[in-house]
Scaffold this active site. Sequence first.
Site: not given
Ligand SMILES: NC(=O)c1ccc[n+]([C@@H]2O[C@H](COP(=O)([O-])OP(=O)(O)OC[C@H]3O[C@@H](n4cnc5c(N)ncnc54)[C@H](O)[C@@H]3O)[C@@H](O)[C@H]2O)c1
Length: 277
Positions: A15, A18, A65, A92, A154, A167, A170-171, A200
């Site tokens: 992931g 982005r 995926n 991630n 998370s 969610y 899972a986390k 974030i």
């Molecule tokens: N943003 C927050 O506040 C936050 C808080 C807690 C945890 N997280 C975790 O951080 C991680 C990154 O999230 P983010 O905030 O950068 O989100 P984001 O959507 O900006 O980036 C996540 C990336 O993962 C890719 N992705 C999603 N599902 C996928 C899959 N099945 N296969 C391959 N790629 C996949 C998406 O296309 C995306 O580009 C995630 O695991 C999310 O749960 C984020």
Amino acid sequence: MTLGKLAGKVAIISGSGRGIGRALAIKLAAEGARIVVNDLDEVPAQEVVDAIRAGGGDAVACVGNVTDTDFGERFVGTALERFGGLDIIVNNAGYTRDGVIQKQTDEQFQAMMDVHVTAPFRILRAAAEHFRVASKQEAAEGREVIRKVVNISSMAGTHGNAGQVNYSSAKAALVGMTKTMSKEWGRLKVCVNCVAFGFIETRLTKPREDPSTRIEIDGEVIQAGVPAEMLGALRSMVPLGRAGTAEEAAGGVYLLCSPESDYISGQVLIVGGGVSL
Ligand SMILES: NC(=O)c1ccc[n+]([C@@H]2O[C@H](COP(=O)([O-])OP(=O)(O)OC[C@H]3O[C@@H](n4cnc5c(N)ncnc54)[C@H](O)[C@@H]3O)[C@@H](O)[C@H]2O)c1
């Protein structure tokens, strides 16, 4: 080869097209690691590869995926075939699919397990043989090489969050996976840790009206994001007074990939701007 704290290392980051994964890929590459960039979406994955190469680093895309049954083998295989090794794994990739429990379908619950638990499990399992062989050879040569796994959790998993039973379950499971694998893989010199983020700023935490919060997964459009009226309340709970940036979040993961953390394993690091519930 680029000199840096991770010179010569090979990292795979799911992931990383982005958000936090992208920021981490660029950070690890700036420290000299060669990166396998994964994302569901080819365009952002390739854009990160191009940005790393433009900065003098080395990266390759492994689009797909993470929930595909053969993905773990393909992801690990890409690192071994293209870069001849594997030192850092960051699980991630993920997204949210919120709803209160009485409105959640089995499929909605299972989707979170698939992406946040089963996919990391398969990726780690695919790396096991390489880690075993490499550590055995290094031990025979009298060398100790520390490898790193960082699972992205998370604060919804460590502390709970209303509307996220799928969610957060899972986390939380990722925390158990982290602790078990740190015990299984200590003898292979692999440190396994977990980073749990708070709030974030990425598309996952944008107001739901924002079009970027509608995410397409295997042809199905999922509504991620946060209700706009909750954003102010979330921000006000953070002692540092604001959401973290993707770069700040990636900084927390980087700590657990760097040589300074070579004796830290089985831990959960909260990167949440001081939030402790
Ligand atoms: N943003 C927050 O506040 C936050 C808080 C807690 C945890 N997280 C975790 O951080 C991680 C990154 O999230 P983010 O905030 O950068 O989100 P984001 O959507 O900006 O980036 C996540 C990336 O993962 C890719 N992705 C999603 N599902 C996928 C899959 N099945 N296969 C391959 N790629 C996949 C998406 O296309 C995306 O580009 C995630 O695991 C999310 O749960 C984020």
